[in-house]
Design a protein around this motif. Structure first.
Motif, mmCIF file in Angstrom:
data_model
loop_
_atom_site.group_PDB
_atom_site.id
_atom_site.type_symbol
_atom_site.label_atom_id
_atom_site.label_comp_id
_atom_site.label_asym_id
_atom_site.label_seq_id
_atom_site.Cartn_x
_atom_site.Cartn_y
_atom_site.Cartn_z
ATOM 1 N N THR A 155 0.839 -1.210 0.000
ATOM 2 C CA THR A 155 0.000 0.000 0.000
ATOM 3 C C THR A 155 0.867 1.251 0.000
ATOM 4 O O THR A 155 2.074 1.178 0.192
ATOM 5 N N SER A 156 0.219 2.377 -0.152
ATOM 6 C CA SER A 156 0.954 3.634 -0.282
ATOM 7 C C SER A 156 1.695 4.048 0.976
ATOM 8 O O SER A 156 2.601 4.862 0.931
ATOM 9 N N GLY A 157 1.256 3.552 2.132
ATOM 10 C CA GLY A 157 1.910 3.936 3.382
ATOM 11 C C GLY A 157 1.486 5.304 3.873
ATOM 12 O O GLY A 157 2.240 5.986 4.553
ATOM 13 N N THR A 158 0.259 5.707 3.556
ATOM 14 C CA THR A 158 -0.226 7.000 4.008
ATOM 15 C C THR A 158 -0.379 7.020 5.519
ATOM 16 O O THR A 158 -0.094 8.015 6.180
ATOM 17 N N THR A 159 -0.845 5.905 6.077
ATOM 18 C CA THR A 159 -1.111 5.882 7.506
ATOM 19 C C THR A 159 -0.059 5.121 8.304
ATOM 20 O O THR A 159 -0.097 5.115 9.521
ATOM 21 N N GLY A 160 0.849 4.445 7.677
ATOM 22 C CA GLY A 160 1.850 3.704 8.431
ATOM 23 C C GLY A 160 2.727 2.888 7.511
ATOM 24 O O GLY A 160 2.890 3.212 6.353
ATOM 25 N N GLN A 220 -9.257 0.997 -3.165
ATOM 26 C CA GLN A 220 -8.017 0.853 -2.394
ATOM 27 C C GLN A 220 -7.149 -0.259 -2.965
ATOM 28 O O GLN A 220 -7.642 -1.102 -3.725
ATOM 29 N N THR A 221 -5.894 -0.270 -2.532
ATOM 30 C CA THR A 221 -5.007 -1.383 -2.910
ATOM 31 C C THR A 221 -5.689 -2.702 -2.546
ATOM 32 O O THR A 221 -5.644 -3.674 -3.306
ATOM 33 N N GLU A 222 -6.331 -2.711 -1.393
ATOM 34 C CA GLU A 222 -6.966 -3.928 -0.897
ATOM 35 C C GLU A 222 -8.152 -4.358 -1.751
ATOM 36 O O GLU A 222 -8.453 -5.545 -1.852
ATOM 37 N N GLY A 272 -10.770 1.561 6.952
ATOM 38 C CA GLY A 272 -10.279 2.772 7.574
ATOM 39 C C GLY A 272 -10.832 4.095 7.119
ATOM 40 O O GLY A 272 -10.394 5.124 7.612
ATOM 41 N N ASP A 273 -11.802 4.129 6.198
ATOM 42 C CA ASP A 273 -12.324 5.417 5.756
ATOM 43 C C ASP A 273 -13.686 5.719 6.365
ATOM 44 O O ASP A 273 -14.491 4.820 6.579
ATOM 45 N N GLY A 274 -13.915 7.010 6.611
ATOM 46 C CA GLY A 274 -15.217 7.463 7.080
ATOM 47 C C GLY A 274 -16.010 8.021 5.911
ATOM 48 O O GLY A 274 -15.439 8.527 4.944
#
Ligand code: ATP
Ligand code: MG
Length: 664
Positions: free
Chosen positions: A283-288, A434-436, A518-520
């Motif tokens: 994944t892009s690693g935006t959150t970790g 998403q990547t997922e 993880g998205d709202g």
């Protein structure tokens, strides 16, 4: 850096709240599908979309079976869907090969002489490769890999720039059943070695150099550095892009062109099981720390094929351009696999949007008569910042459809894209995925679904998306909550490489029985989805949970603001205070007066609750290499005055230094 990657990323939700969040933004503009567009579209009316959607969720097996039937299978599947989250299996027993569906199917059919890949190098060279030629190239390179002992199931790392050989590399891996792991060609050596070692790659594919913003990126030299830490790699194959000198390690390194010259042009595709792994992508690693998601062959093929067909409404005469790098999921699904399965002409551009001038993209659109143009909000905000003068003077009249992906698009950026690029003629597909997820999840079917600036609109066929509380209860329309998917879809990732427990924990434990990444979001009275930002970026002000998107959009709606990021920092009175980071459009200067004006502006636009407590002007925001704002770094900065989190995927380290110095 957190020692425990599982704890990072998707699960940073405050404990003990019901997870609803407040929505402040009201956006009432609606754009009905353009009648001329709709008349020619695959799906022509809202009623038709609704009927197809209903069938797709009521009879998913019939719906997806029919979709899969539009591709070629060596052996038919026995069941369309077996099991459910977190381990669904799609098209069980079916055998196919994605390179066959992307290439052979067209090369041996009516699209043989149609251009498959239309490439423009940053210095200006142009190459056109037809489906017939692509079939030869893919088979030859597949034989090169076989000659190096690469077998079905082996992992191959690919670290290249945007050129036809990169697409050929993916397709050649898919042809022989090798699992590719593409590492974005802008990452540093340690990002390559981490990824290569995580999956034990046996071969690395790279090139001498690649062109970006007028300079050469020395990809091979970076691979050499990475290889010092990689013991599983036997060979490095080097494509000669520029002819710049490189160091070739005897016995390990081979030239692409020399190997190709010796290779046979026939390589029968492996008969892959539908559930055989196709690729690993981090994944892009935006959150970790990035996660190595594994996608499989059958479901991914069908999902990317069908979304490309309907969301981009592709037709044979289209020249399709997705500006994403192949190193991201968008490049995998919507530069290579989706459009090639549809038999499209795919444009690839090697370099930067602002080289040699800020109008390079518009020159490319006119020169190659691009008809479908798919890009990211970050790029659109850059175009706006640079100014309309770079768009003027280009006709752009070949365009018929525009798309965005990667982040929520601020309504004013959407409007600019619609008016200045699409000339109010082209529908915009805002695609949430998403990547997922592997494929689009929420996106308009453009001939059928009216669009609203800032909304990804409605779920794609077969996607059962809802907005819920942490307990899984539906939240009322208009209120924000967690965006979940209730039922499996074919292109979903099946695991995290080497760590299935982490996969189950990360995506299927937060909301019972559902997929949550993880998205709202909130849904409006028409059932449209509005993405509100990542749940771990939510700001809690005096008991109100606010998504980042709405406050940022209010700031971006101000005529002088190009881009904005907001984060929460601890505040004794309110729980959290709002800290805003703002970049201005070209020609505007930061000032105390403007700062106060912007704070007031937000209060007036969406309410006093959302008025930023701090507001800082900056030249640039910290972003991932894929162009997403890294709010977690800003949050840390606003809270502690420094940054210590994982910055592997950060685009420009200078940005952090400047932000720390309090640049204005
Ligand atoms: P990581 O998961 O490692 O933090 P990432 O989430 O940025 O990185 P990707 O899979 O590339 O990695 O991005 C998917 C995310 O991008 C989504 O979860 C969402 O937050 C955001 N996103 C993508 N497209 C849209 C869109 N059209 N509207 C709103 N958000 C979007
Ligand atoms: Mg993510």
């Amino acid at each position: 850096m957190s020692p425990d990657p599982i704890a990072e990323g998707v699960l940073m939700v405050d404990a003990g709240t019901t997870q609803n969040f407040s929505s402040l933004l009201r956006e009432n503009r609606v754009f009905a599908p353009n009648a001329e567009f709709a008349a020619k579209a695959h799906v022509k009316s809202e009623a038709e979309y609704e009927a197809m959607y209903r069938k797709s969720v009521e009879e998913p097996e019939a719906f997806w079976g029919e979709a899969a039937g539009e591709l070629e299978w060596f052996e038919p599947w026995e069941t369309v869907l077996e099991g459910t989250f977190p381990e669904p299996k799609w098209f069980v027993g079916g055998k196919l090969n994605l390179s066959h569906n992307c290439v052979d199917r067209h090369a041996l059919g009516a699209r043989r002489d149609a251009v498959a890949l239309l490439w423009e190098g940053e210095p200006g060279e142009i190459r056109k490769i037809t489906y017939g030629e692509l079939l030869v190239e893919v088979q030859k390179f597949a034989n090169v890999l076989k000659g190096l002992g690469v077998q079905r199931g082996d992992r191959v790392a690919i670290y290249m720039g945007m050129c036809p050989e990169l697409a050929i590399a993916l397709l050649a891996c898919a042809r022989i059943g090798a699992i590719h792991s593409v590492v974005f060609g802008g990452f540093a050596a340690h990002a390559i070695s981490d990824r290569v070692n995580d999956s034990g790659c046996v071969v690395v594919l790279t090139q001498d150099t690649s062109h970006r913003r007028g300079s050469e990126i020395r990809l091979k030299a970076i691979v050499d550095e990475a290889m010092e830490k990689c013991s599983t790699v036997r060979n490095v194959v080097v494509f000669q892009r520029s002819g710049s000198p490189v160091n070739m390690v005897p016995g390990r390194d081979l030239w692409w062109h020399e190997e190709i010259a010796k290779a046979s042009a026939t390589c029968e595709p492996e008969w892959m099981d539908a559930e055989d792994p196709l690729f690993i992508l981090y994944t892009s690693g935006t959150t970790g720390k990035p996660k190595g998601l594994v996608h499989t062959t059958g479901g991914y093929s069908v999902g990317t094929y069908l979304t490309t067909k309907y969301v981009f409404d592709l037709r044979d005469e289209d020249v399709y351009w997705c500006t994403a790098d192949i190193g991201w999921i968008t490049g995998h699904s919507y530069v290579v696999y989706g459009p090639l399965q549809c038999g499209a002409t795919v444009l690839l551009y090697e370099g930067a949007p602002n080289w040699p001038e800020n109008d390079r993209f518009w020159k490319i659109v006119d020169a190659h008569k691009v008809s479908v143009f798919y890009t990211a909000p970050t790029a659109i905000r850059a175009f706006i910042k640079w100014g309309d003068q770079y768009v003027k003077g280009h006709s752009l009249d070949s365009l018929r459809l525009l798309g965005t992906v990667g982040e929520p698009i601020n309504p004013e950026a959407w409007m600019w894209f619609y008016q200045e690029i699409g000339k109010e003629r082209c529908p915009i597909v805002d695609t949430y995925w998403q990547t997922e997820t592997g494929m689009h999840m929420i996106a308009p079917v453009p001939g059928a679904v009216a669009t609203k600036p800032g909304s990804a609109t409605k779920p794609f066929f077969g996607v059962v998306a809802e907005v819920v509380t942490k307990e899984g209860e539906l939240v009322p329309l208009g209120q924000g909550g967690l965006l979940v998917v209730r039922k499996p879809w074919p292109a979903m990732a099946r695991t995290i490489y080497g760590d299935h427990a982490r996969f189950v924990e990360a995506y299927f434990s937060e909301v019972p029985g559902s997929y949550f990444a993880g998205d709202g979001a909130r849904r409006d009275e028409d059932g449209y989805f509005w993405l509100m930002g990542r749940v771990d970026d939510v700001i809690n002000v005096s008991g109100h949970r606010l998504g980042t998107m709405e406050i940022e959009s209010a700031l971006v709606a101000h005529a002088k603001v190009a881009e904005a990021a907001v984060v929460g920092r601890p505040d004794e009175m309110k729980g959290q205070a709002i800290a805003a980071f703002v970049t201005l459009e070209e020609g505007n200067e930061p000032s105390e007066a403007l700062k106060q004006e912007l704070r007031q502006w937000v209060a007036k636009e969406i309410g006093a609750l959302a008025r930023p407590d701090d507001l800082r002007f900056t030249q640039m925001l910290p972003k991932t290499r894929s162009g997403k704002i890294m709010r977690r770094l800003l949050r840390e900065l606003a809270t502690t005055g420094t940054v210590s989190g994982d910055t592997t995927t950060l685009e420009d380290f200078g940005v952090l230094a400047k932000l720390k110095d309090g640049e204005e």
